[in-house]
Design a protein around this motif. Structure first.
Motif, PDB file in Angstrom:
ATOM      1  N   LEU A   1       0.834  -1.211   0.000  1.00 14.24           N
ATOM      2  CA  LEU A   1       0.000   0.000   0.000  1.00 14.24           C
ATOM      3  C   LEU A   1       0.867   1.259   0.000  1.00 14.24           C
ATOM      4  CD1 LEU A   1      -2.844  -0.955   2.510  1.00 14.24           C
ATOM      5  CD2 LEU A   1      -2.939  -0.910   0.013  1.00 14.24           C
ATOM      6  N   THR A   2       2.011   1.176   0.656  1.00  9.74           N
ATOM      7  CA  THR A   2       2.949   2.302   0.619  1.00  9.74           C
ATOM      8  C   THR A   2       3.381   2.599  -0.814  1.00  9.74           C
ATOM      9  OG1 THR A   2       3.796   1.819   2.846  1.00  9.74           O
ATOM     10  CG2 THR A   2       5.206   3.127   1.404  1.00  9.74           C
ATOM     11  N   GLY A   3       3.728   1.533  -1.552  1.00 12.64           N
ATOM     12  CA  GLY A   3       4.134   1.718  -2.941  1.00 12.64           C
ATOM     13  C   GLY A   3       2.997   2.146  -3.846  1.00 12.64           C
ATOM     14  N   PHE A   4       1.811   1.568  -3.633  1.00 10.05           N
ATOM     15  CA  PHE A   4       0.663   1.875  -4.489  1.00 10.05           C
ATOM     16  C   PHE A   4       0.098   3.272  -4.243  1.00 10.05           C
ATOM     17  CE2 PHE A   4      -0.014  -2.770  -5.230  1.00 10.05           C
ATOM     18  CZ  PHE A   4      -0.083  -2.717  -6.618  1.00 10.05           C
ATOM     19  N   ILE A   5       0.053   3.701  -2.980  1.00  8.35           N
ATOM     20  CA  ILE A   5      -0.675   4.923  -2.635  1.00  8.35           C
ATOM     21  C   ILE A   5       0.220   6.001  -2.030  1.00  8.35           C
ATOM     22  CG2 ILE A   5      -2.622   5.847  -1.341  1.00  8.35           C
ATOM     23  CD1 ILE A   5      -3.798   3.027  -1.259  1.00  8.35           C
TER      24      ILE A   5
ATOM     25  N   GLN B   1       3.539   6.536  -1.679  1.00  5.58           N
ATOM     26  CA  GLN B   1       4.659   7.115  -2.424  1.00  5.58           C
ATOM     27  C   GLN B   1       4.211   7.993  -3.598  1.00  5.58           C
ATOM     28  OE1 GLN B   1       7.425   3.352  -2.368  1.00  5.58           O
ATOM     29  NE2 GLN B   1       8.673   5.165  -2.696  1.00  5.58           N
ATOM     30  N   PRO B   2       3.215   7.583  -4.411  1.00  8.65           N
ATOM     31  CA  PRO B   2       2.742   8.507  -5.449  1.00  8.65           C
ATOM     32  C   PRO B   2       2.217   9.829  -4.888  1.00  8.65           C
ATOM     33  CG  PRO B   2       2.014   6.276  -5.940  1.00  8.65           C
ATOM     34  CD  PRO B   2       2.619   6.234  -4.574  1.00  8.65           C
ATOM     35  N   ILE B   3       1.519   9.764  -3.742  1.00  9.60           N
ATOM     36  CA  ILE B   3       1.024  11.004  -3.134  1.00  9.60           C
ATOM     37  C   ILE B   3       2.195  11.848  -2.636  1.00  9.60           C
ATOM     38  CG2 ILE B   3      -0.264  11.933  -1.168  1.00  9.60           C
ATOM     39  CD1 ILE B   3      -2.231   9.625  -1.532  1.00  9.60           C
ATOM     40  N   ALA B   4       3.216  11.199  -2.067  1.00  9.77           N
ATOM     41  CA  ALA B   4       4.409  11.939  -1.633  1.00  9.77           C
ATOM     42  C   ALA B   4       5.093  12.606  -2.819  1.00  9.77           C
ATOM     43  CB  ALA B   4       5.374  10.985  -0.926  1.00  9.77           C
ATOM     44  N   MET B   5       5.187  11.901  -3.933  1.00 13.27           N
ATOM     45  CA  MET B   5       5.764  12.490  -5.148  1.00 13.27           C
ATOM     46  C   MET B   5       4.971  13.712  -5.599  1.00 13.27           C
ATOM     47  SD  MET B   5       7.223   9.781  -7.932  1.00 13.27           S
ATOM     48  CE  MET B   5       5.778   8.758  -7.902  1.00 13.27           C
ATOM     49  N   ALA B   6       3.644  13.561  -5.626  1.00 15.18           N
ATOM     50  CA  ALA B   6       2.793  14.680  -6.049  1.00 15.18           C
ATOM     51  C   ALA B   6       2.962  15.874  -5.118  1.00 15.18           C
ATOM     52  CB  ALA B   6       1.336  14.232  -6.075  1.00 15.18           C
ATOM     53  N   SER B   7       3.086  15.608  -3.822  1.00 15.78           N
ATOM     54  CA  SER B   7       3.282  16.681  -2.844  1.00 15.78           C
ATOM     55  C   SER B   7       4.582  17.435  -3.108  1.00 15.78           C
ATOM     56  CB  SER B   7       3.288  16.092  -1.429  1.00 15.78           C
ATOM     57  OG  SER B   7       3.706  17.040  -0.481  1.00 15.78           O
ATOM     58  N   PHE B   8       5.646  16.682  -3.364  1.00 11.27           N
ATOM     59  CA  PHE B   8       6.935  17.331  -3.637  1.00 11.27           C
ATOM     60  C   PHE B   8       6.905  18.113  -4.950  1.00 11.27           C
ATOM     61  CE2 PHE B   8       8.937  13.988  -0.798  1.00 11.27           C
ATOM     62  CZ  PHE B   8       9.252  14.887   0.210  1.00 11.27           C
ATOM     63  N   VAL B   9       6.212  17.584  -5.950  1.00 12.70           N
ATOM     64  CA  VAL B   9       6.142  18.261  -7.247  1.00 12.70           C
ATOM     65  C   VAL B   9       5.441  19.616  -7.107  1.00 12.70           C
ATOM     66  CG1 VAL B   9       5.073  18.193  -9.534  1.00 12.70           C
ATOM     67  CG2 VAL B   9       6.302  16.194  -8.677  1.00 12.70           C
ATOM     68  N   VAL B  10       4.307  19.649  -6.405  1.00 11.92           N
ATOM     69  CA  VAL B  10       3.589  20.927  -6.272  1.00 11.92           C
ATOM     70  C   VAL B  10       4.360  21.900  -5.385  1.00 11.92           C
ATOM     71  CG1 VAL B  10       1.323  19.902  -6.713  1.00 11.92           C
ATOM     72  CG2 VAL B  10       2.162  20.052  -4.366  1.00 11.92           C
TER      73      VAL B  10
ATOM     74  N   LYS C   1      -0.444  12.560   2.763  1.00 13.38           N
ATOM     75  CA  LYS C   1       0.839  11.848   2.821  1.00 13.38           C
ATOM     76  C   LYS C   1       1.232  11.541   4.265  1.00 13.38           C
ATOM     77  CE  LYS C   1       4.633  14.061   2.950  1.00 13.38           C
ATOM     78  NZ  LYS C   1       5.788  14.961   2.716  1.00 13.38           N
ATOM     79  N   GLU C   2       1.081  12.523   5.148  1.00 15.69           N
ATOM     80  CA  GLU C   2       1.441  12.326   6.550  1.00 15.69           C
ATOM     81  C   GLU C   2       0.594  11.229   7.189  1.00 15.69           C
ATOM     82  OE1 GLU C   2       3.636  13.979   9.002  1.00 15.69           O
ATOM     83  OE2 GLU C   2       4.658  14.073   7.079  1.00 15.69           O
ATOM     84  N   CYS C   3      -0.700  11.277   6.954  1.00 12.01           N
ATOM     85  CA  CYS C   3      -1.583  10.265   7.551  1.00 12.01           C
ATOM     86  C   CYS C   3      -1.243   8.866   7.050  1.00 12.01           C
ATOM     87  CB  CYS C   3      -3.043  10.595   7.236  1.00 12.01           C
ATOM     88  SG  CYS C   3      -3.683  12.008   8.147  1.00 12.01           S
ATOM     89  N   LEU C   4      -1.093   8.719   5.739  1.00 13.81           N
ATOM     90  CA  LEU C   4      -0.790   7.406   5.173  1.00 13.81           C
ATOM     91  C   LEU C   4       0.588   6.920   5.594  1.00 13.81           C
ATOM     92  CD1 LEU C   4      -2.204   7.712   1.536  1.00 13.81           C
ATOM     93  CD2 LEU C   4      -3.082   6.282   3.393  1.00 13.81           C
ATOM     94  N   GLY C   5       1.572   7.822   5.573  1.00 12.65           N
ATOM     95  CA  GLY C   5       2.929   7.425   5.945  1.00 12.65           C
ATOM     96  C   GLY C   5       3.022   6.948   7.382  1.00 12.65           C
TER      97      GLY C   5
ATOM     98  N   THR D   1      11.289  10.081   3.248  1.00 14.52           N
ATOM     99  CA  THR D   1      11.463   9.441   1.941  1.00 14.52           C
ATOM    100  C   THR D   1      12.211   8.121   2.078  1.00 14.52           C
ATOM    101  OG1 THR D   1      11.469  11.591   0.811  1.00 14.52           O
ATOM    102  CG2 THR D   1      12.448   9.730  -0.366  1.00 14.52           C
ATOM    103  N   ILE D   2      13.240   8.093   2.919  1.00 10.62           N
ATOM    104  CA  ILE D   2      14.000   6.853   3.136  1.00 10.62           C
ATOM    105  C   ILE D   2      13.112   5.777   3.736  1.00 10.62           C
ATOM    106  CG2 ILE D   2      15.845   5.834   4.534  1.00 10.62           C
ATOM    107  CD1 ILE D   2      17.416   8.425   4.124  1.00 10.62           C
ATOM    108  N   VAL D   3      12.287   6.163   4.717  1.00 10.27           N
ATOM    109  CA  VAL D   3      11.387   5.189   5.339  1.00 10.27           C
ATOM    110  C   VAL D   3      10.419   4.607   4.315  1.00 10.27           C
ATOM    111  CG1 VAL D   3       9.502   4.917   6.998  1.00 10.27           C
ATOM    112  CG2 VAL D   3      11.567   6.136   7.671  1.00 10.27           C
ATOM    113  N   LEU D   4       9.843   5.460   3.476  1.00 11.78           N
ATOM    114  CA  LEU D   4       8.879   4.988   2.480  1.00 11.78           C
ATOM    115  C   LEU D   4       9.551   4.138   1.403  1.00 11.78           C
ATOM    116  CD1 LEU D   4       6.612   8.149   2.002  1.00 11.78           C
ATOM    117  CD2 LEU D   4       6.083   6.078   3.277  1.00 11.78           C
ATOM    118  N   THR D   5      10.726   4.552   0.948  1.00 14.09           N
ATOM    119  CA  THR D   5      11.402   3.795  -0.106  1.00 14.09           C
ATOM    120  C   THR D   5      12.006   2.491   0.398  1.00 14.09           C
ATOM    121  OG1 THR D   5      13.420   5.105   0.250  1.00 14.09           O
ATOM    122  CG2 THR D   5      11.938   5.823  -1.499  1.00 14.09           C
ATOM    123  N   SER D   6      12.135   2.326   1.716  1.00 13.16           N
ATOM    124  CA  SER D   6      12.649   1.051   2.249  1.00 13.16           C
ATOM    125  C   SER D   6      11.727  -0.109   1.919  1.00 13.16           C
ATOM    126  CB  SER D   6      12.834   1.149   3.769  1.00 13.16           C
ATOM    127  OG  SER D   6      11.576   1.264   4.434  1.00 13.16           O
TER     128      SER D   6
END
Length: 311
Positions: A76-80, A82-91, A107-111, A274-279
């Motif tokens: 779920l981290t990979g599916f949901i 991380q994409p939301i984290a990417m979108a957050s950083f992009v904006v 992102k905070e809630c899901l992470g 980011t490190i925690v999520l990408t682990s």
């Protein structure tokens, strides 16, 4: 109302005046690249692991089911998440801070939710490994089973969901961190004590050379100590590797409580989260590398999917 005002009232999140600074842009780009490279492998790899543990009768044991639950949270981290984290950083990179506010909250809630579930399950896994030796095999089988393990995992998950809901209505960001940090250290303490006791128990057991009564000898033979040692050492390796990723994040949280939300703390928070999520990308590799039974089941299931797709 300008963007800074909107940012300052971003739900439960603490923000700073540094959000418009360009000093963090290169750091944000680095985080985006890490997420972009890892979210698909994390989603697919952990999805395969969780499906394999569900479909393989040989893996329907408490320890493998707990690993499967961890893999599901990581999927779920990979599916949901991380994409939301990417979108957050992009904006944020595009300086669209009102949009970043909503994405950051999700992102905070899901992470925190998915990371907390994974951490709780790994602590449960260390306790489960200890109970095998502490209770003895017959009593362990009577007390610990897959159904009870899933109930405990569900209870932890519901508790974490409730905590996330309270962030919007009751808890400040700092209060939330203050509540969670002791549980993080408690998880590390449980992990350390459990495996120290396991090591001492195995060492005592292997040093005993006196003859055993027939009933005790039969019980010893029914318990494959070598297999237990292999699985336990593999689980210990996986858990320690997880903590290696998680430890910098805990240090940043402690620094945040002491120093407040400065620009450096903000940058360190971006990197460590980011490190925690990408682990989650690394975990399926560790599972298949260290656990032979899981590796064989994964290969078998992947071959089945391949044959189905080729028809």
């Amino acid at each position: 109302m300008n963007d800074d005002a909107l940012i300052s009232k971003c739900f439960f999140l603490e923000t700073s005046a540094h959000q418009a600074s360009k000093n963090l842009d290169s750091l944000i780009v680095f985080c985006i690249v890490l997420h972009a490279l890892s979210f698909i492998p994390a989603a697919i790899g952990n999805g395969i692991i969780s499906l394999t543990t569900c479909k393989s009768p040989s893996l329907q044991t408490p320890s493998f089911v707990l690993l499967g639950c961890t893999a599901f949270a990581d999927a779920l981290t990979g599916f949901i998440a991380q994409p939301i984290a990417m979108a957050s950083f992009v904006v944020k990179l595009r300086k669209q801070f009102p949009s970043a506010c909503y994405l950051d909250a999700v992102k905070e809630c899901l992470g925190w939710l998915l990371g907390g579930i994974s951490l709780s399950i790994l602590a449960l896994l260390s306790i489960e490994r200890y109970l095998v030796l502490h209770l003895g095999l017959p009593r362990y089988c009577a007390v610990v089973n897959v159904r009870r393990v899933l109930v405990v995992v569900a209870m932890f998950s519901v508790s974490l969901i409730i905590m996330e809901v309270l962030r919007f209505h009751v808890l400040s960001n700092k209060s939330y961190v203050v509540i969670h940090l002791p549980f993080m250290f408690l998880g590390l303490l449980i992990l350390t004590l459990s495996y120290l006791r396991i090591h001492r128990h195995i060492r005592r057991r292997t040093m005993i050379i006196e003859p055993k009564p027939s009933q005790q000898l039969q019980e010893m033979n029914s318990f494959d100590i070598k297999k237990y040692e292999r699985v336990t050492s593999a689980v210990l390796f996986i858990v320690c590797f997880y903590w290696l990723f998680f430890a910098p994040f805990v240090c940043v949280l402690v620094a945040y409580l002491i120093l407040g939300f400065t620009e450096r703390i903000e940058g360190a928070y971006y990197i460590t989260t980011t490190i925690v999520l990408t682990s989650a990308t690394v975990n399926p590799i560790l599972y298949c590398w260290k656990l032979r039974a899981l590796r064989r089941a994964v290969v078998k299931n992947v071959k089945k999917l391949f044959y189905l797709s080729s028809d």
